[in-house]
Structures are given as C-alpha cells and as structure tokens.
Design a protein around this motif. Structure first.
Motif, PDB file in Angstrom:
ATOM      1  N   GLU A 144       5.873  17.757  53.210  1.00 47.40           N
ATOM      2  CA  GLU A 144       6.611  18.665  52.336  1.00 47.40           C
ATOM      3  C   GLU A 144       7.497  17.899  51.350  1.00 47.40           C
ATOM      4  OE1 GLU A 144       8.659  21.110  55.099  1.00 47.40           O
ATOM      5  OE2 GLU A 144       6.962  22.475  55.397  1.00 47.40           O
ATOM      6  N   THR A 145       7.979  16.759  51.771  1.00 43.68           N
ATOM      7  CA  THR A 145       8.776  15.936  50.844  1.00 43.68           C
ATOM      8  C   THR A 145       7.951  15.544  49.633  1.00 43.68           C
ATOM      9  OG1 THR A 145      10.113  15.088  52.670  1.00 43.68           O
ATOM     10  CG2 THR A 145      10.081  13.819  50.620  1.00 43.68           C
ATOM     11  N   LEU A 156      15.316  17.138  65.458  1.00 44.11           N
ATOM     12  CA  LEU A 156      15.546  18.208  64.487  1.00 44.11           C
ATOM     13  C   LEU A 156      16.613  17.798  63.481  1.00 44.11           C
ATOM     14  CD1 LEU A 156      14.584  21.065  63.873  1.00 44.11           C
ATOM     15  CD2 LEU A 156      16.516  21.916  65.207  1.00 44.11           C
ATOM     16  N   LYS A 176      15.234  16.177  55.144  1.00 42.05           N
ATOM     17  CA  LYS A 176      14.954  17.204  54.133  1.00 42.05           C
ATOM     18  C   LYS A 176      16.149  17.384  53.197  1.00 42.05           C
ATOM     19  CE  LYS A 176      11.806  19.904  54.616  1.00 42.05           C
ATOM     20  NZ  LYS A 176      10.769  20.870  55.049  1.00 42.05           N
ATOM     21  N   TYR A 231      17.342  14.253  40.411  1.00 39.43           N
ATOM     22  CA  TYR A 231      16.239  14.185  39.428  1.00 39.43           C
ATOM     23  C   TYR A 231      16.361  15.307  38.415  1.00 39.43           C
ATOM     24  CZ  TYR A 231      11.412  14.484  37.740  1.00 39.43           C
ATOM     25  OH  TYR A 231      10.310  14.560  36.945  1.00 39.43           O
ATOM     26  N   PHE A 232      16.679  16.502  38.906  1.00 37.91           N
ATOM     27  CA  PHE A 232      16.827  17.635  37.976  1.00 37.91           C
ATOM     28  C   PHE A 232      18.006  17.418  37.034  1.00 37.91           C
ATOM     29  CE2 PHE A 232      13.375  19.909  39.121  1.00 37.91           C
ATOM     30  CZ  PHE A 232      13.369  20.499  40.370  1.00 37.91           C
ATOM     31  N   LEU A 254       9.504  25.265  46.056  1.00 37.85           N
ATOM     32  CA  LEU A 254      10.553  24.339  46.504  1.00 37.85           C
ATOM     33  C   LEU A 254      11.476  25.016  47.502  1.00 37.85           C
ATOM     34  CD1 LEU A 254      11.791  22.283  43.403  1.00 37.85           C
ATOM     35  CD2 LEU A 254      10.795  21.433  45.513  1.00 37.85           C
ATOM     36  N   ALA A 269       8.748  19.326  41.677  1.00 38.69           N
ATOM     37  CA  ALA A 269       9.855  19.026  40.772  1.00 38.69           C
ATOM     38  C   ALA A 269       9.345  18.380  39.497  1.00 38.69           C
ATOM     39  CB  ALA A 269      10.869  18.113  41.467  1.00 38.69           C
ATOM     40  N   LEU A 292      16.057  15.438  44.765  1.00 39.47           N
ATOM     41  CA  LEU A 292      15.507  16.351  43.765  1.00 39.47           C
ATOM     42  C   LEU A 292      16.611  16.849  42.826  1.00 39.47           C
ATOM     43  CD1 LEU A 292      12.937  18.606  45.674  1.00 39.47           C
ATOM     44  CD2 LEU A 292      12.502  16.723  44.115  1.00 39.47           C
ATOM     45  N   VAL A 345       9.859  25.670  51.066  1.00 38.01           N
ATOM     46  CA  VAL A 345       9.671  24.567  52.020  1.00 38.01           C
ATOM     47  C   VAL A 345      11.000  24.027  52.526  1.00 38.01           C
ATOM     48  CG1 VAL A 345       7.466  23.910  51.055  1.00 38.01           C
ATOM     49  CG2 VAL A 345       9.554  22.853  50.177  1.00 38.01           C
ATOM     50  N   ALA A 346      12.027  24.798  52.357  1.00 38.56           N
ATOM     51  CA  ALA A 346      13.321  24.338  52.848  1.00 38.56           C
ATOM     52  C   ALA A 346      13.392  24.346  54.382  1.00 38.56           C
ATOM     53  CB  ALA A 346      14.437  25.210  52.272  1.00 38.56           C
ATOM     54  N   ARG A 347      12.505  25.113  55.056  1.00 39.12           N
ATOM     55  CA  ARG A 347      12.532  25.161  56.523  1.00 39.12           C
ATOM     56  C   ARG A 347      12.175  23.809  57.090  1.00 39.12           C
ATOM     57  NH1 ARG A 347      11.723  29.013  60.408  1.00 39.12           N
ATOM     58  NH2 ARG A 347      11.488  30.625  58.827  1.00 39.12           N
ATOM     59  N   VAL A 348      12.897  23.445  58.131  1.00 40.40           N
ATOM     60  CA  VAL A 348      12.646  22.164  58.800  1.00 40.40           C
ATOM     61  C   VAL A 348      11.648  22.399  59.904  1.00 40.40           C
ATOM     62  CG1 VAL A 348      13.675  20.259  60.087  1.00 40.40           C
ATOM     63  CG2 VAL A 348      14.986  21.396  58.282  1.00 40.40           C
ATOM     64  N   PRO A 378       7.441  15.732  62.378  1.00 41.46           N
ATOM     65  CA  PRO A 378       8.033  15.011  61.241  1.00 41.46           C
ATOM     66  C   PRO A 378       7.050  14.775  60.111  1.00 41.46           C
ATOM     67  CG  PRO A 378       8.562  13.931  63.319  1.00 41.46           C
ATOM     68  CD  PRO A 378       7.522  14.963  63.626  1.00 41.46           C
ATOM     69  N   CYS A 406      16.069  14.700  50.784  1.00 43.16           N
ATOM     70  CA  CYS A 406      15.027  14.947  49.788  1.00 43.16           C
ATOM     71  C   CYS A 406      15.518  15.921  48.733  1.00 43.16           C
ATOM     72  CB  CYS A 406      13.776  15.488  50.503  1.00 43.16           C
ATOM     73  SG  CYS A 406      12.439  15.888  49.373  1.00 43.16           S
ATOM     74  N   TYR A 407      16.178  16.984  49.173  1.00 39.66           N
ATOM     75  CA  TYR A 407      16.694  17.957  48.205  1.00 39.66           C
ATOM     76  C   TYR A 407      17.771  17.348  47.312  1.00 39.66           C
ATOM     77  CZ  TYR A 407      14.236  22.124  49.719  1.00 39.66           C
ATOM     78  OH  TYR A 407      13.265  23.071  49.940  1.00 39.66           O
ATOM     79  N   ASN A 456       7.233  17.356  57.627  1.00 36.92           N
ATOM     80  CA  ASN A 456       8.377  17.199  56.737  1.00 36.92           C
ATOM     81  C   ASN A 456       8.091  16.167  55.655  1.00 36.92           C
ATOM     82  OD1 ASN A 456       9.982  19.083  58.051  1.00 36.92           O
ATOM     83  ND2 ASN A 456      10.651  17.572  59.557  1.00 36.92           N
ATOM     84  N   MET A 499       7.433  18.520  47.476  1.00 40.02           N
ATOM     85  CA  MET A 499       8.610  18.893  46.690  1.00 40.02           C
ATOM     86  C   MET A 499       8.756  17.988  45.476  1.00 40.02           C
ATOM     87  SD  MET A 499      11.624  20.072  49.257  1.00 40.02           S
ATOM     88  CE  MET A 499      11.657  18.624  50.248  1.00 40.02           C
ATOM     89  N   GLU A 500       8.507  16.699  45.667  1.00 43.56           N
ATOM     90  CA  GLU A 500       8.609  15.787  44.524  1.00 43.56           C
ATOM     91  C   GLU A 500       7.591  16.162  43.456  1.00 43.56           C
ATOM     92  OE1 GLU A 500       8.144  11.869  46.024  1.00 43.56           O
ATOM     93  OE2 GLU A 500      10.094  11.823  47.036  1.00 43.56           O
ATOM     94  N   SER A 553      15.119  15.399  61.065  1.00 40.71           N
ATOM     95  CA  SER A 553      14.274  16.097  60.082  1.00 40.71           C
ATOM     96  C   SER A 553      15.129  16.834  59.057  1.00 40.71           C
ATOM     97  CB  SER A 553      13.348  17.068  60.808  1.00 40.71           C
ATOM     98  OG  SER A 553      12.511  16.389  61.718  1.00 40.71           O
TER      99      SER A 553
END
Lengths: 148, 645
Positions: free
Chosen positions: A60-61, B125, B132, B142-143, A44, A68, B139, A47-50, A54, B135-136, A57, A64-65, B128
């Motif tokens: 990766e979304t 960028l 992201k 959710y956690f 998790l 998790a 998450l 994969v934080a890098r953007v 797209p 998305c975090y 991304n 990540m789900e 994106s």
C-alpha cells in the motif's frame, strides 16, 4: 469560455468548428484531470487502514506513492491547460486587441493633430516674435550706432 | 559471537593407514558415506556458545538496570542488540536448513510460525501504523513541495503572460510552435517589421532586429536580450563644419539592449512589473526606431545613386554615405550605434573632416549658413515616413507640396535651399546693415523650399511729423502716409531669387499718365547681383520718394532711375544722383550733386569723371533720409515758378 462566445461575424465555419472541437477537447482534459485527482485522493484515503501483514502495508505504501504522483501529474496537466488558455487568449483576443488598437490610433491621431496645432501656434508665435525682434533691432540705438 | 574465534581443525581427507596386518595388508578405515559425513558435521555444531551468550546477556541486563540511572545509555541500544541476536539466530537456522536440504539427510517437514504473543501483535501493529503514518507524512511533504512549485509556476506564468499581454497591446507578438521548448524560451517572438505599407518593389530587406525573441529571466519575467550595439541611430552632418554642435545630438543617443543591465544594477526585485513592462516598451521602441533609421538610410542609399538633381555620391563606406549637393556643399549621413554615438560621433566626424578637404573654406560665419543637423535628420525621417506610410495610406490625398513621390530629390533640394537661403539672408543683412534707413523683415513661409524677406525703407518719423504740420489737404496726407514705406520683396524658391520691388521706374510707368502710381518691378537675379539689385531698388525708391515730396510742394522734377533733376532758374539743372556700391563699407548708397547747364557740357566731357571736387559735381556722401529730404527741400526752394502752396 470566450471561445464559444467569440464565434461571431468574423470566423469561417471551419474555424468555428475547430474552435468548438478544441473547446471540447479542453473540457475533456479538464474532466479527466479532475477525475484523476479525486480518484487518486480517494484511494489514498481508503488505504489508511493498517493491515496485519506487513507486506500489504508495504504494498500500500508503494501504491500511495504512485497515486500521489498521479495527482501531481494531473495538477500539472491542469496548469498546462491554463497556460494554453492564456496563450489562446493572447493570440485570439482579436476583438479586444482591435478595440485597443483603434483606441490607440485615435489617441495618436489626436496627439498628432494637437502637435500640428501646437507647431503651427509655435510657428506663428515665432514669426511674430521674429518680426518684433527685427523691428526693435532695426529701430534700436545699437543698430544706429553700428551704422554710424 | 565472542571476540575469540574458535577454530577446529579437520583432518585432511587423506586416507590414513589404520593398521598393517602381518601379511602386509593395509587396513584403511572404512569410507563414510555422504550422509554419514553430513551427520558428523551436524553433530559438530556446538550451540553452547549461544546458550552461554544468553546467560551472559541476562546477567548484563541485570547489571545495566542497576546502573541505568548513572550512565547515559543509548535508548535504542537494547533493541539493536536484540535485533542483532535475532539476526544471528536466523542466519544460523537458515544455514542449517540449507545444509540439511542440500544433503537430503534431513528434510524440513514444515515450519509453523509460533503463535505470536499479544505484545508482539501490538508491537507489530504499532510498527505498521508508524510505517503508514510515516508514509503519509512523506506524501504530505511531497504534496507541499508540489504545491509550492505549482504556486511559483502560477506566479511566474501570471507575471510572464501578464507582461506579454500588455506588450501585445502595442506590439505584434507571434508564437513559434517549437517541439522542444527550452527552459528560457516559450517560442514567443515580437515582430517589429511592418510589411503592410511598404512598396514591395522598393522594399527594404528586413533588419536583423525585426524579430526579437522573448525569453525568461531567472525570476520568470519575460526578458528581451539584444546584442550590444545592435541599435543604431541616424547621424547627419556637414563636412567642414566645426563639430561644436555635436553634443546637441545627445538627446537621440540612448543606451539600448541594456535594460536588463540597468535592472540588475538597480536591484531587480525592487522594480515592479509595471516599470519592467515600461522599460521593455522603451527598449522595443528604441529597436523600432533603429529599424526605421536603417530603412531611412537604405532609402537614401537607393535615391543617392539615382540621377537626382544636384546630388553626387562622393564617398561610401559601411553605414556611411557622403553626398555633394548644391554648390560644393558636402554632407554625410551615417548609422552609428546608439550607445557609442556620444563617444565616437565627434571622433569620427573630426576624422572625416580631416580626411576630406571641403570645396571651399569654412569660417565661423559660414558655420551658421548650414542648417541645423537635428532638423535635417528629422526632415529625412519625415520624408521617408510620408513616402513609405502616408503615401500608401492616403494616396489620393497626398499633398503635392510636401512629398511629391520623389523623396530622394526632395532632400537635396531642401538642403540646398536651406543653405542657399542662409547665404541669401547673410547678403541681405550685409546690405541692410550698411544702410541705416533700411529694415529687413523675415517672412516665414512654412514651406521647406521657399523663403521670403522684405527690405523696408521707412521714411523717418521726423519728416512725417513735419509734413503733417504743413497745411495740406487730407487726401494728400493720406497719400503720403501710404508712401512712408517702400518695400522690396525677395523670394527664394529653391535656388531662384525673385526680387519684387516698388518705386523704380519701369516700362509700364512710362505709359502711365499719372506719376503717382508706384509701379512694381519683378525680376530674377543671382546671388552675386542681389546686393546690387537691392541697393538699386532702394535708391530708386528714395528718388521716387523725393520726387513725390517735391511734387507735394508743387515743384515738378524729372525723375530718372537713380537721378532726380531739379530745374533751376535760368535753365540750370541740379540733380541728385545715387551711386550704388555693394562693396562700400560705409554704406551701399552714396549721393552726388550734379549741376548742369548749357556751358558745362564741354567741361564735363574733359573733366575726370571721378573727380568729386568738380564744380559741377559734388560728392555728398552717404546721406540719411533726413539729410536727403532737407537737401531736396533746399533744392526745391532754389527752384522758381510752378511752386504750389
């Protein structure tokens, strides 16, 4: 775990082997779950890098789900393991249970003896009181008046 | 697009005559090929509207910028419009490309993405990164939700297993491995049936309450749900007895299976886990007691139909047994729901009393003849407990006096003895009440089938003081001190009455040279003869005492069973005769003075024996010991010779 130390005088060799195997299985489950949690969490974070595309991304979304969900599943598995351990403690803690039962038995026996002594004392007091009451009654003026 | 929709009409694809020649030949326009058709369609596409829209949009932007401060415009309006325009352009281009590719007139050689501008790169960028980040955040939510759920589950399990472990300290908890565990049942049960100490041959069938399922309530705490009226208590009673003492049993009656209801009523959240576990312990204990009561009742059912001594089954219904024991005494034993015992017990008992007529009438006096109901219930339970548990545990040490292995026979014997004991006591009290110089003393034997009393006859203190002042030897004083009390002991073993008394003459005394020995008589009698026996014994003791008193003053008298004869001068005899009559209300013992001489024998034969006014017989009445003593002393004074001072 107490299972390892619980193997003593009582259990047979087969029961001891089963207990050891169960302990080993549980340890393996614990390791697996912990490793799953750590691994998924690491991914998790990685994969934080953007990224530029797209679509990556989005990919990766989804990943990540998924990771998790795996983490939560591993945590749930650990909780179930803890429940199993509690149940095992409930149904396998014979030493403490026997001690407690013996202690309670002694308590109840003492209480029974104490109650018997108390009943005997009450009986003696009742008999003495009855004797005294009868003596007083038959010597009293009221009884004399009744007979007259 | 604009609101106005432009419609272009195509000619119908019908071949129209172009011209007709003079010779009549028709000239049609030449058929266009498929490619020509496509090209013509492409040429018909008018992009002017798009160009016009762009111009208008730019114009409007300028207008909006000038009026932006004045109006409250939606901040995303421009972006939305841009997106819409882009969508339209893309749609058009895609349609065009598809049409071109379909017609094969024009093929797309290639498409190159235009080189993005720096701002576009940054915006992409940013999008994106924002995506992201979103998305975090999701998450993270959710956690957090999962963590909260896990915490609740941990707390729930801690409460549940903590309570279960505490219950396991006192109860047998079993686990059933069910494949699909319901949300409210983890497969735990509590087994309340003790099958380790029972005689298997006579084992009771397990009660339906023996296995109790452990469930969860809404808060996650373990809960035990019982069906209403599942707990039953043992009720014991005597038919024909007024039901005034029924409320005494309220201590046994408790609400059961309603622990959850009680908790709901008293705000469940405010009760701590400790209190909840205690409530559960109480509930399990009630169920355990109910099972025990069921087993006691079943034992009674089994034993009642055995050929036990003095027990006859006179009525049986569901959870109800009626027995007849002893001399027409009828009792009932029933199992009733605990929570209905308060309301229904009296009603049921009254119904039973009205339905069945007792064998003999019961009045208020006889009500006290019957032993206490609660004590009988306790004794029934004790018998069962000793036979079912103690007997198995301590077989070599079993006391033969308590439970002799015949539990069913002990119970009616005890009840019969208790009832009969009360009756005997009543008779003794009736006798003692009528005679002023008698005292009754009860001796608790602490044996369930033995009762003992002593009837004392005490010499009044006034007589003892008077004697102590007379000049007599110390030995004689001691002797008289011993004889100031005469005892008659009455012992009841089951239903056998044994009377043991001193003072009455018997065969042993006839062979004894000394008259100072106070012989002891022992004999059995039945209830009807008991008052007479007691009065006879007392009367003989009085005679003995008077005899001893006369001997003390040196006068020799003749002592018969109920007669003390004084020899007067000139051969005359005067006798004090005791007359015993248990039915005499004024007193059980009356006294006659009978004078006899040689010439009075014929008179006595002719006279009416019951005539108290005879010159040779005088009725003295119911005399106290003082009067008797003074009378005997008067008679002693009338005796001449042989008087020792």
């Amino acid at each position: 775990m107490n299972k390892g130390t619980g193997v003593g005088i009582g259990p047979t060799a087969a029961a001891a082997a089963a207990a050891a195997q169960k302990q080993k299985t549980m340890m393996h489950r614990v390791d697996t779950d912990i490793a799953s949690i750590v691994d998924n969490f690491t991914q998790l974070v990685n994969v934080a890098r953007v990224n530029d595309p797209p679509v990556r991304n989005s990919q990766e979304t989804f990943m990540m789900e998924m990771r998790a969900a795996r983490m939560v599943q591993a945590a749930d598995s650990l909780l179930k393991l803890v429940s199993e351990l509690k149940q095992t403690a409930i149904f396998s803690g014979f030493a403490s249970l026997n001690d407690h039962v013996e202690h309670r038995t002694n308590e109840f026996n003492q209480q029974a003896e104490k109650t018997d002594r108390m009943l005997a004392r009450i009986g003696d007091e009742a008999a003495a009181s009855l004797k005294e009451f009868e003596s007083h009654y038959y010597s009293s003026a009221q009884r004399t008046a009744e007979t007259e | 697009m604009d609101g106005n929709l432009e419609i272009s009409l195509d000619k119908l694809p019908v071949k129209r005559l172009d011209a007709i020649e003079e010779n009549g030949a028709e000239r049609y326009p030449p058929d266009s090929s498929y490619d020509e058709k496509g090209v013509s369609l492409i040429r018909r596409i008018d992009f002017a509207w798009a160009v016009e829209d762009d111009e208008e949009r730019e114009r409007k932007k300028k207008q909006k910028k000038s009026s932006k401060d004045a109006s409250a415009a939606w901040q995303w309006q421009s972006m939305v419009e841009n997106l819409q325009l882009a969508h339209q352009e893309l749609s058009v281009i895609i349609d065009l490309i598809n049409t071109v590719e379909a017609n094969d007139a024009v093929t797309v050689a290639g498409m190159t993405r235009p080189k993005p501008l720096p701002n576009e790169v940054l915006s992409d960028l940013a999008v994106s990164a924002a995506t992201k980040l979103q998305c975090y955040r999701q998450l993270g939510k959710y956690f957090k939700q999962s963590a909260k759920a896990f915490k609740e589950q941990i707390a729930w399990e801690a409460r549940f297993y903590g309570a279960l472990i505490r219950l396991q300290q006192n109860w047998k908890v079993k686990r059933q491995r069910v494949a699909a565990s319901a949300s409210s049942n983890e497969g735990f049960t509590i087994d309340l049936f003790d099958n380790s100490l029972y005689d298997l041959a006579a084992m009771c069938r397990p009660s339906s309450l023996s296995t109790i399922r452990v469930e969860h309530d809404s808060a996650g705490m373990l809960a035990i749900n019982l069906t209403p009226n599942s707990c039953r208590s043992l009720h014991f009673g005597f038919l024909g007895v007024h039901s005034a003492d029924i409320p005494k049993n309220t201590s046994k009656i408790r609400t059961h299976g309603s622990v959850e209801q009680r908790i709901r009523e008293s705000e469940k959240e405010s009760i701590s886990d400790d209190d909840y576990v205690k409530e559960t312990h109480t509930l399990l204990r009630e169920v355990h007691q109910s099972i025990f009561n069921d087993q006691v009742f079943e034992m009674l059912n089994r034993e009642a139909f055995n050929q036990s001594v003095g027990v006859n089954v006179t009525g049986i219904r569901e959870n109800y047994l009626q027995l007849s024991i002893g001399q027409g005494n009828t009792l009932f034993i029933s199992l009733m729901p605990s929570n209905k015992g308060d309301n229904q017990d009296s009603a049921d008992t009254q119904n039973l009393e009205s339905a069945i007529v007792p064998s003999h009438s019961f009045d208020t006096e006889n009500k006290w003849v019957f032993p206490n109901r609660t004590s009988c219930e306790i004794y029934l339970q004790q018998i069962f407990h000793e036979n079912a548990f103690v007997k198995e545990k301590d077989k070599p040490n079993l006391s033969g006096t308590q439970a002799s292995g015949q539990s069913g026979k002990v119970e009616p014997s005890l009840l019969g003895h208790r009832i009969f004991s009360s009756i005997v006591l009543t008779e003794l009290e009736n006798v003692v009440c009528r005679v002023p110089y008698l005292h009754l003393m009860t001796h608790p034997t602490w044996h369930s089938r033995t009762s003992s009393w002593t009837v004392f006859m005490k010499v009044p203190q006034s007589i003892l003081h008077a004697e102590s002042q007379s000049p007599k030897s110390d030995f004689q004083n001691m002797k008289e001190a011993i004889k100031s009390q005469f005892r008659t002991k009455v012992v009841l073993n089951d239903d056998r009455i044994n009377v043991e008394g001193e003072g009455a003459p018997n065969v042993v005394g006839l062979f004894k040279s000394s008259e100072n020995i106070c012989s002891v008589n022992k004999y059995e009698c039945d209830l009807a003869d008991l008052p007479v026996i007691i009065l006879l014994q007392v009367a003989s003791q009085v005679i003995y005492w008077l005899h001893e008193e006369a001997l003390t003053v040196g006068i020799k008298t003749n002592r018969d069973f109920l007669c003390l004869t004084f020899e007067l001068e000139q051969g005359e005899t005067v006798s004090l005769v005791a007359h015993v009559n248990p039915g005499d209300i004024k007193g059980g013992i009356s006294w006659w003075l009978v004078m006899e001489d040689g010439f009075a024998e014929d008179w006595k034969l002719q006279m009416d024996m019951h005539d108290g006014a005879s010159d040779y017989r005088k009725f003295l009445g119911h005399l106290t010991l003082d009067v008797l003593y003074s009378t005997s002393m008067d008679l002693v004074s009338m005796c001449g010779g042989g008087r020792n001072h």
